[in-house]
Design a protein around this motif. Structure first.
Motif, short mmCIF file in Angstrom:
data_model
loop_
_atom_site.label_atom_id
_atom_site.label_comp_id
_atom_site.label_asym_id
_atom_site.label_seq_id
_atom_site.Cartn_x
_atom_site.Cartn_y
_atom_site.Cartn_z
N SER A 1 14.40 70.35 12.82
CA SER A 1 14.91 70.28 11.48
C SER A 1 13.85 70.12 10.54
O SER A 1 13.14 69.14 10.51
N LYS B 1 14.44 66.72 8.71
CA LYS B 1 13.93 65.82 9.39
C LYS B 1 12.40 65.62 9.17
O LYS B 1 11.73 64.55 8.94
N ILE C 1 8.81 66.16 16.09
CA ILE C 1 8.99 65.58 14.85
C ILE C 1 7.52 65.17 14.62
O ILE C 1 6.86 65.19 13.73
N PRO D 1 13.03 59.56 9.87
CA PRO D 1 14.13 60.17 10.22
C PRO D 1 14.92 59.89 11.35
O PRO D 1 16.10 60.26 11.26
N SER D 2 14.61 58.51 11.85
CA SER D 2 15.73 57.92 12.82
C SER D 2 16.97 57.34 11.86
O SER D 2 18.25 57.27 12.39
#
Length: 431
Positions: A171, A174, A362, A428-429
């Protein structure tokens, strides 16, 4: 043994093409065609056409030319020039004073540009002559520009992150979010070093020039409102979920055109130059990506990524050793290639290994971006060093020496994100 010989043969062929001055994209295509012709029984034409078309038709990739165009538009406005006036009252109280305009200016401009080279050239054109005129020493002027200019790759929106996201199929949103905290921490580390150096060399730093109060800072800060507004518009629409990165890039282009019209720099000449500049840069990147896509497919047919991953996994390298080796590899590659080429040349081959040792993709994307940032100022031939040499007129060896402390700061940053991966993964989480 046979796979090792195939790998070495193709690498030598690639180096030969690059040394011969062949465009990177065409060199990648040439290696892929040679690999399939000599080491595979599969046809070449149909797979090449299909994979290049599928890769070029990626919706995510459409954000790239738009962000490039947005940066080209801003390069031709008065907004960047007004940043110096707006930032000066806010940094003049710190040790190092106006030197921090380099770091803060690069951080702000990186958030709407996405290109390290463009950030370096734009901010450098403004600050190097002005800081020299005021008596700041070249040593710290050059260093405080070269290091922060690389933030154009890390602080979103980032051209490099888009390319990694497309290459690794992760992503982009992200990745953008993951780059915020590391970008802010790295900018803070640059500011701290500049302030520390200035405190220890106070006699070399010109005395305080402005003593106006808080009201004057806010008054001069009005010059920052246009570019800050554009940052909030672009980044805010992505993080709020209102727009995809591609749609936000289109919004950024419209906003940049509006700013250009507002400061009366929008004319037919600038418009055409902006479109032409963005087209040239994206055409170069698109050719590299096309060559990379086909080379990835060809290497998959030959089986090299699988065998390489198996070989590295068989070595039982611990993640720290693997990251150390990759850091050295990217630093060396930075002596010969620019960031886009480094990513497309290596990511597809390295990803199976990264997944095998359990590293988050990521996190690895941000690691790659930081190391590619570092490669932009790898002495003696990082691309930003050449830009600064052209702007300052200093010998390349002096520029390389002046930039070295900021290069070492980036090494510290790599250690930090490895030891504390939540620096990258926490935001991002939350998305």
């Amino acid at each position: 043994m046979e796979n090792a010989l195939v790998s070495v043969s193709l690498i030598l062929f690639l180096l030969m093409l690059l040394a011969g001055g062949i465009w990177i994209g065409l060199s990648l295509l040439g290696v892929a065609i040679a690999g399939m012709f000599f080491f595979s029984t599969r046809p070449i034409g149909d797979p090449m056409a299909i994979v290049i078309w599928d890769h070029a038709a990626s919706w995510t990739l459409t954000a790239l030319p738009l962000f490039i165009w947005m940066g080209e538009i801003l390069l031709r406005t008065k907004v960047t020039k007004s940043m110096f006036s707006g930032l000066t009252p806010w940094v003049n109280w710190m040790p190092g004073r106006l030197l921090h305009v380099n770091t803060v200016g690069c951080t702000i401009f990186a958030a709407v540009c996405g290109s390290s080279a463009a950030t370096c050239a734009t901010i450098g054109k403004l600050t190097i002559p002005e800081l020299r005129r005021r008596g700041y020493p070249d040593k710290i002027v050059v260093g405080s520009l070269a290091g922060p200019a690389t933030l154009g790759l890390l602080i979103p929106p980032s051209i490099t992150m888009i390319i990694y996201g497309v290459s690794a199929d992760v992503s982009v949103t992200k990745l953008f979010v993951a780059g915020i905290l590391p970008g802010m921490i790295l900018a803070t580390m640059f500011i701290m070093y500049t302030a520390g150096w200035s405190a220890m060399n106070a006699r070399l730093v010109p005395t305080l020039e402005l003593r106006q109060g808080l009201w004057w800072r806010f008054y001069e800060g009005r010059h920052l409102l246009p570019i800050l507004g554009l940052i909030l518009l672009v980044i805010g629409t992505i993080y709020s979920g209102v727009a995809t990165p591609t749609e936000a890039a289109a919004i950024g282009v419209v906003g940049s055109l509006a700013l250009s019209a507002a400061d009366r720099t929008l004319n037919w000449k600038n418009f055409v130059e902006g479109v032409a500049g963005a087209t040239r840069l994206f055409a170069m990147i698109a050719l590299i990506l096309a060559g990379s896509a086909f080379m990835t497919l060809a290497m998959g047919y030959i089986g090299l990524p699988r065998h390489l991953a198996s070989w590295i996994t068989g070595l039982n390298l611990s993640p720290p050793v693997l990251i150390l080796l990759l850091t050295v590899l990217y630093a060396i590659l930075g002596c010969f290639l620019e960031g886009v080429a480094i990513i497309v040349l290596t990511v597809a081959i390295i990803l199976p290994t990264i997944q095998a040792v359990g590293l988050d993709l990521i996190w690895f994307g941000i690691f790659v971006v930081v190391v590619v940032e570092m490669a932009q100022i790898t002495p003696p031939v990082g691309i930003n060093l050449f830009i600064i040499q052209g702007l300052s007129g200093l010998p390349l060896e002096k520029v390389s020496l002046y930039v070295l402390p900021y290069f070492l700061i980036m090494l510290v940053m790599i250690a930090l994100i490895y030891l504390f991966p939540e620096i990258v993964l926490w935001l991002p989480s939350q998305v």
